[in-house]
Design an enzyme around this catalytic site. Sequence first.
Site, PDB file in Angstrom:
ATOM      1  N   SER A  70      76.529 -64.434  47.509  1.00 42.08           N
ATOM      2  CA  SER A  70      76.074 -63.130  48.008  1.00 42.08           C
ATOM      3  C   SER A  70      76.206 -62.103  46.892  1.00 42.08           C
ATOM      4  CB  SER A  70      76.930 -62.716  49.203  1.00 42.08           C
ATOM      5  OG  SER A  70      76.460 -61.497  49.753  1.00 42.08           O
ATOM      6  N   LYS A 104      71.683 -64.663  47.681  1.00 42.20           N
ATOM      7  CA  LYS A 104      71.503 -63.710  48.799  1.00 42.20           C
ATOM      8  C   LYS A 104      71.690 -62.315  48.240  1.00 42.20           C
ATOM      9  CE  LYS A 104      74.583 -62.424  52.582  1.00 42.20           C
ATOM     10  NZ  LYS A 104      75.332 -62.963  53.766  1.00 42.20           N
ATOM     11  N   LEU A 105      70.708 -61.457  48.495  1.00 40.41           N
ATOM     12  CA  LEU A 105      70.783 -60.079  48.002  1.00 40.41           C
ATOM     13  C   LEU A 105      71.086 -59.145  49.158  1.00 40.41           C
ATOM     14  CD1 LEU A 105      67.557 -59.943  45.747  1.00 40.41           C
ATOM     15  CD2 LEU A 105      69.895 -60.598  45.073  1.00 40.41           C
ATOM     16  N   LYS A 106      72.086 -58.309  48.999  1.00 38.35           N
ATOM     17  CA  LYS A 106      72.321 -57.255  49.973  1.00 38.35           C
ATOM     18  C   LYS A 106      71.214 -56.219  49.818  1.00 38.35           C
ATOM     19  CE  LYS A 106      76.191 -58.535  51.861  1.00 38.35           C
ATOM     20  NZ  LYS A 106      76.291 -58.827  53.314  1.00 38.35           N
ATOM     21  N   ASP A 157      70.222 -59.714  53.059  1.00 31.99           N
ATOM     22  CA  ASP A 157      71.110 -59.361  54.166  1.00 31.99           C
ATOM     23  C   ASP A 157      71.202 -57.849  54.244  1.00 31.99           C
ATOM     24  OD1 ASP A 157      74.596 -60.158  55.066  1.00 31.99           O
ATOM     25  OD2 ASP A 157      73.006 -59.084  56.111  1.00 31.99           O
ATOM     26  N   ASN A 177      72.766 -56.127  56.831  1.00 27.45           N
ATOM     27  CA  ASN A 177      73.952 -55.653  57.588  1.00 27.45           C
ATOM     28  C   ASN A 177      73.601 -54.485  58.506  1.00 27.45           C
ATOM     29  OD1 ASN A 177      75.541 -56.684  54.781  1.00 27.45           O
ATOM     30  ND2 ASN A 177      76.502 -57.214  56.719  1.00 27.45           N
ATOM     31  N   GLU A 234      68.509 -61.414  56.938  1.00 21.10           N
ATOM     32  CA  GLU A 234      69.719 -61.445  57.757  1.00 21.10           C
ATOM     33  C   GLU A 234      70.008 -60.080  58.369  1.00 21.10           C
ATOM     34  OE1 GLU A 234      72.937 -63.138  55.511  1.00 21.10           O
ATOM     35  OE2 GLU A 234      74.435 -62.647  57.020  1.00 21.10           O
ATOM     36  N   ASP A 238      73.596 -62.410  62.238  1.00 20.48           N
ATOM     37  CA  ASP A 238      74.989 -62.558  61.800  1.00 20.48           C
ATOM     38  C   ASP A 238      75.842 -61.761  62.787  1.00 20.48           C
ATOM     39  OD1 ASP A 238      76.706 -61.606  58.657  1.00 20.48           O
ATOM     40  OD2 ASP A 238      77.478 -62.045  60.636  1.00 20.48           O
ATOM     41  N   LYS A 260      80.015 -67.492  61.476  1.00 20.34           N
ATOM     42  CA  LYS A 260      81.278 -67.014  60.909  1.00 20.34           C
ATOM     43  C   LYS A 260      82.371 -67.212  61.954  1.00 20.34           C
ATOM     44  CE  LYS A 260      79.501 -63.387  57.870  1.00 20.34           C
ATOM     45  NZ  LYS A 260      79.352 -61.933  57.705  1.00 20.34           N
ATOM     46  N   GLY A 318      80.330 -65.821  55.039  1.00 29.86           N
ATOM     47  CA  GLY A 318      81.634 -65.570  54.418  1.00 29.86           C
ATOM     48  C   GLY A 318      82.108 -64.152  54.671  1.00 29.86           C
TER      49      GLY A 318
HETATM   50  C1  LIG Z   1      82.167 -57.165  52.820  1.00 27.40           C
HETATM   51  S1  LIG Z   1      80.699 -57.879  53.463  1.00 27.40           S
HETATM   52  C2  LIG Z   1      81.233 -59.186  54.478  1.00 27.40           C
HETATM   53  C3  LIG Z   1      80.079 -59.624  55.374  1.00 27.40           C
HETATM   54  C4  LIG Z   1      78.918 -60.225  54.600  1.00 27.40           C
HETATM   55  N1  LIG Z   1      79.367 -61.370  53.819  1.00 27.40           N
HETATM   56  C5  LIG Z   1      78.723 -61.732  52.692  1.00 27.40           C
HETATM   57  O1  LIG Z   1      77.784 -61.149  52.224  1.00 27.40           O
HETATM   58  C6  LIG Z   1      79.270 -62.946  51.991  1.00 27.40           C
HETATM   59  C7  LIG Z   1      80.655 -62.678  51.498  1.00 27.40           C
HETATM   60  C8  LIG Z   1      81.290 -63.936  50.929  1.00 27.40           C
HETATM   61  O2  LIG Z   1      80.701 -64.528  50.010  1.00 27.40           O
HETATM   62  O3  LIG Z   1      82.349 -64.316  51.453  1.00 27.40           O
HETATM   63  C9  LIG Z   1      77.774 -60.625  55.530  1.00 27.40           C
HETATM   64  O4  LIG Z   1      77.361 -59.751  56.308  1.00 27.40           O
HETATM   65  O5  LIG Z   1      77.275 -61.746  55.491  1.00 27.40           O
HETATM   66 MG   LIG Z   2      75.643 -60.937  56.922  1.00 20.78          MG
END
Ligand SMILES: CSCC[C@@H](NC(=O)CCC(=O)O)C(=O)O
Ligand SMILES: [Mg+2]
Length: 368
Positions: free
Chosen positions: A136, A162-164, A189, A191, A214, A239, A263, A291
């Site tokens: 990520s 995976k790109l935020k 992703d 969020n 995502e 998610d 998760k 994660g």
């Molecule tokens: C601090 S962001 C935690 C939640 C985020 N997690 C990730 O992007 C992967 C983080 C990891 O590699 O553990 C998600 O929404 O999927």
């Molecule tokens: Mg996510």
Amino acid sequence: MKVTGFELRRIAMPLVSPFRTSFGVEHDRDVLLVRAVTEDGAEGWGECVAMSEPLYSSEYVDGAAEVIRRFLIPAVLSLPDADPYQVEVPFAKIKGHPMAKAAVQTALLDAKLRIAGMPLAAHLGAVRDRVPAGVSVGIMDSIPELLEAVEGYLAEGYLRIKLKIQPGWDVEPVRAVRERFGDILLQVDANTAYTLADARHLAKLDPFELLLMEQPLPEDDIRGHAELAKQVRTPICLDESITSARAAADAIALGATSVVNIKPGRVGGYLEARRVHDVCAANGVPVWVGGMLETGIGRAANVALAALPGCVLPGDTSASDRYFRRDITAPFVLADGHLAVPTGPGVGVDPDPDALAEVTTATEWIAR
Ligand SMILES: CSCC[C@@H](NC(=O)CCC(=O)O)C(=O)O
Ligand SMILES: [Mg+2]
């Protein structure tokens, strides 16, 4: 299994680099570990994945510690047999707090499996001895900085990027990564950062052939995701919305998701996580393990889960050094883009006492 008590241990884990998402920037992890100790001296570990602030979900680590201390541990100690399956009965009476519940249940499950000499992977039904690793990548200050980070991860062997994303940082970064690195496995992703009004904008991601998009909308907007799925070609992956096996079944039935990020902390533990996996498999919906920047304790359990047959996409199961200079367990290291599934009993790893002592900020013992 009789439990004599639990240790709640807080550790401070600095991140190797800031991790920026649509809901904030993480510089370090304030982690709550739960250790269960049984009458015959066995022990089991669980990691609470709640962040310091209630920004990913409503849970936060201080609150989780309080719920564990005041409600969950007493519920366990009141049982004649502190079995991880049996604790789900009293835990169901306590509303919410899945991450807190997951930490306690996993500590009990780890202890039970260590006593039985059974690896968590075997107990869950793993079919692989190694799992493909995705990574990520946070929101960056510039496209060049993003491309440099992605190039580094690809060079390390990660099999999926995976790109935020968030409004203002979405189409252009995705375009830049696609143009620079070609047809790598790529997903985004959000969020929960968008609304259904952004549908036409999110459809601009379709030409980049992403694996999935995502959680674009708020976690409680199932109808919105079902509507968005009709307006964009990129598969929707939920998610934050998937809080249980039932929530997964509902989202699938309503057309709100065609891929699911599992998760264990979000759904209350590895036993419910397996149920989510099974519901998705029964509906032909691919899953992958997400994660929460876990230490080696939670990472080991996530890798075991990622070895289940329905986990057909690389997860956010990265190597330990993605986040930490020094892990509290032997580090998970990428080998040909994969992580080896632990083969020891229980979660299959143990905290290194020195590493643990170095990062411990508080510890408390709660007994019967
Ligand atoms: C601090 S962001 C935690 C939640 C985020 N997690 C990730 O992007 C992967 C983080 C990891 O590699 O553990 C998600 O929404 O999927
Ligand atoms: Mg996510």
